[in-house]
Scaffold this active site. Structure first.
Site, PDB file in Angstrom:
ATOM      1  N   ARG A  93      58.217  51.440  32.263  1.00  0.00           N
ATOM      2  CA  ARG A  93      57.063  50.541  32.120  1.00  0.00           C
ATOM      3  C   ARG A  93      55.972  50.202  31.236  1.00  0.00           C
ATOM      4  NH1 ARG A  93      52.027  51.166  33.556  1.00  0.00           N
ATOM      5  NH2 ARG A  93      52.487  52.467  35.298  1.00  0.00           N
ATOM      6  N   TYR A 152      52.118  24.330  26.490  1.00  0.00           N
ATOM      7  CA  TYR A 152      52.724  24.260  27.844  1.00  0.00           C
ATOM      8  C   TYR A 152      52.000  23.934  28.911  1.00  0.00           C
ATOM      9  CZ  TYR A 152      54.512  26.689  31.404  1.00  0.00           C
ATOM     10  OH  TYR A 152      55.020  26.637  33.026  1.00  0.00           O
ATOM     11  N   ASP A 203      52.568  28.792  18.901  1.00  0.00           N
ATOM     12  CA  ASP A 203      53.679  29.682  19.875  1.00  0.00           C
ATOM     13  C   ASP A 203      54.567  28.758  19.777  1.00  0.00           C
ATOM     14  OD1 ASP A 203      55.998  29.331  22.014  1.00  0.00           O
ATOM     15  OD2 ASP A 203      53.779  28.432  23.746  1.00  0.00           O
ATOM     16  N   LYS A 218      62.911  30.488  27.247  1.00  0.00           N
ATOM     17  CA  LYS A 218      64.269  29.213  26.113  1.00  0.00           C
ATOM     18  C   LYS A 218      65.164  29.824  24.672  1.00  0.00           C
ATOM     19  CE  LYS A 218      60.858  26.551  28.963  1.00  0.00           C
ATOM     20  NZ  LYS A 218      59.909  27.573  29.057  1.00  0.00           N
TER      21      LYS A 218
HETATM   22  C1  PLP Z   1      55.872  26.060  24.549  1.00  0.00           C
HETATM   23  C2  PLP Z   1      55.996  27.493  25.318  1.00  0.00           C
HETATM   24  N1  PLP Z   1      55.291  27.513  25.634  1.00  0.00           N
HETATM   25  C3  PLP Z   1      55.345  28.975  27.181  1.00  0.00           C
HETATM   26  C4  PLP Z   1      55.863  28.411  28.118  1.00  0.00           C
HETATM   27  C5  PLP Z   1      55.837  29.874  29.240  1.00  0.00           C
HETATM   28  O1  PLP Z   1      57.424  30.201  29.161  1.00  0.00           O
HETATM   29  P1  PLP Z   1      57.371  31.001  30.792  1.00  0.00           P
HETATM   30  O2  PLP Z   1      58.358  29.618  31.148  1.00  0.00           O
HETATM   31  O3  PLP Z   1      58.129  31.997  30.533  1.00  0.00           O
HETATM   32  O4  PLP Z   1      56.607  32.235  31.049  1.00  0.00           O
HETATM   33  C6  PLP Z   1      56.718  27.380  27.948  1.00  0.00           C
HETATM   34  C7  PLP Z   1      57.516  27.679  29.228  1.00  0.00           C
HETATM   35  O5  PLP Z   1      57.525  26.455  29.719  1.00  0.00           O
HETATM   36  C8  PLP Z   1      56.600  27.084  27.371  1.00  0.00           C
HETATM   37  O6  PLP Z   1      57.507  26.181  26.771  1.00  0.00           O
END
Ligand code: PLP
Length: 495
Positions: free
Chosen positions: A164, A216, A288, A313
């Site tokens: 962890r 997101y 991101d 993703k």
């Molecule tokens: C661009 C983007 N950033 C962050 C996230 C969050 O990721 P997670 O679902 O792995 O927590 C997503 C989820 O769809 C996303 O599309």
């Protein structure tokens, strides 16, 4: 004696920006100076902007023409007429900062290509000859003596201890690979993209976070309601409102966060430009990079301080794991470690191993997805039932010029707006056979969603309109099927 700083292709100006921001922070706290790190018009050997440290409007010059040393800074400050006698150990403090920075720079001193790094970076030498790092499905690790245990607990030796905490060889190995993919000094792996963002915001966003452009839905919820509940100020700007950024930075915001390309309009934000503005005020920048992936875009090399990924993703790529990653300098990532540890955000070693497995094929997958998305975008832009195609690879797309300057490929995500009303778009989505209706992206199978029914479902109509999201938009995540089959599926669905 300070060692000479190595600047190599994986650490062009992003590394210098980080070092200068650290110098600037020290000057600000020890001498009460304004913190300003700006990009000038000069270009280095990589064709990138050249950062400079400004003190009272004067740019401090590196004596080697490449990068500022503590001596350069002290000499520059003295010639600018500043009295340094109140801080006799200033040079020593700056040298300590430089040394910490160097430790990180040197750990990644390889110039291998991205595909090679995907396969070989971080792999451990296994006693039984396994060609890749085995899964250590253990929660804890044993020691021969208390002295050996204390060496690890007290940080004298690197080693495994407790999963962890992230101290597990499967996780170490994956993190080295993740860091290498983004040209970063270090990487932390997380149980999800949201976990990575949460720890980043807690560690570096407490003075305030500015979010630029669309993001997101979970990120938006966390920033707009949960962080403010903890007293953390958050600010939001559209990509077209960049002029407003300085106001929030002057108000003290310490972290600028954005996606590029954004979800779902594929808006392209200029990483160099935003990083330069943020650094001018001593703020850090996190990008991101989920939509682009490290194959298509390297935000750290463009000036950002952090890269965050929903590894669920493209990095995972098979819609079978949930994970996240954060990359940046060792120094900046150090304060994120405790948040991840105590919030318990580690992925299981099995998940980490699956992610490492997926990364080995990242380049071939994403290059294929780029090519298919470009072909689908072209076919859809000619289709009589399609009003608009949003894809950074189309020459008439508004973000195309910036995309060309900062992306190596345009990605596997595109959005089409069909002619007619919401019902026409739903009718087409429901007729698709190869595209699955599912709210994720980046996998080997093609997926389809309507932002209005998923990611942007909860938004008021006026807010959706303000962000350029219409009721007839259909977002496509292009998988690895044949381009001709995907185009035929879309054509039959559009009718
Ligand atoms: C661009 C983007 N950033 C962050 C996230 C969050 O990721 P997670 O679902 O792995 O927590 C997503 C989820 O769809 C996303 O599309």
């Amino acid at each position: 004696m300070p060692q000479p700083i190595k600047v190599h292709s994986q650490h062009p100006p992003g590394g210098r920006c980080t070092l200068y921001a650290l110098y600037a922070k020290e000057l600000s706290s020890s001498l009460g100076l304004d913190r300003r790190v700006v990009h000038t018009d000069r270009r280095d050997a990589h064709g990138e902007g050249f950062p400079a440290l400004l003190v009272k409007g004067v740019a401090l010059q590196p004596s080697d023409g490449v990068i500022l040393s503590p001596e350069d800074i002290c000499a520059g400050l003295a010639s600018a007429g500043l009295d340094l006698s109140a801080v006799p150990d200033l040079a020593a403090r700056l040298e300590a900062i430089q040394e910490r920075f160097l430790e990180g720079v040197e750990c990644n001193d390889k110039n291998e290509g991205l595909s090679t790094r995907c396969i070989h970076a971080g792999e451990i030498k296994d006693a039984h000859g396994s060609p890749h790092t085995p899964i250590y499905t253990t929660t804890t690790f044993k020691f021969d003596s208390t002295a050996d245990l204390l060496d690890v607990v007290e940080g004298r030796k690197a080693g495994s201890l407790y999963t962890r905490y992230g101290l597990n060889p499967t996780l170490f190995s994956l993190e080295e690979k993740l860091a290498a993919l983004e040209g970063a000094e270090a990487a932390w792996v997380f149980s999800s993209g949201m976990a990575a963002e949460a720890s980043l915001f807690f560690a570096h966003g407490r003075k305030g976070v500015v979010c630029i452009g669309d993001a997101y839905g979970g990120t938006m919820e966390f920033l707009s309601s949960q962080l403010p509940e903890l007293g953390i100020p958050t600010y939001f700007l559209l990509g077209s409102e960049l002029d407003g950024l300085k106001t929030y930075l002057e108000a003290g915001a310490g972290l600028v966060f954005f996606e590029t390309p954004t979800n779902p309009t594929l808006e392209v934000l200029d990483i160099r430009k935003i990083s330069a503005i943020a650094h001018e005020y001593g703020a850090l920048v996190a990008v991101d990079n989920t939509f682009a992936s490290p194959v298509n875009q390297s935000p750290l090399a463009l000036g950002a301080d952090f890269v965050v990924h929903s590894a669920t993703k493209y990095l995972g790529g098979h819609s079978d794991i949930t994970a996240g990653a954060l990359m940046g300098s060792k120094h900046l990532l150090a304060s994120v470690w405790g948040w991840r540890k105590n919030l318990g955000q580690m992925p299981a070693p099995e998940t980490a191993s699956l992610l490492a497995r997926s990364l080995r094929t990242l380049v071939v997958r994403v290059e294929r997805q780029n090519a298919t998305a470009q072909a689908v975008a072209k076919a859809m832009s000619r289709h009589p039932k399609v009003a608009r195609v949003l894809y950074p690879g189309l020459p008439d797309f508004p973000g195309h010029v910036v995309a060309r300057s900062q992306m190596q490929g345009f990605g596997g995500m595109l959005t089409i707006a069909v002619k007619g009303a919401y019902e026409d778009a739903v009718w087409a989505v429901d007729k698709l056979k190869l595209f699955a209706i599912a709210p994720s992206l980046g996998g080997v199978e093609s997926l389809v969603t309507m932002p209005v029914t998923t990611t942007h479902h909860g938004l008021a109509t006026e807010e959706r309109v303000r962000r350029g999201i219409s009721d007839t938009m259909i977002r496509l995540s292009i998988g690895l099927e044949d381009a001709a089959d995907l185009i035929a599926d879309l054509e039959q669905a559009l009718g």
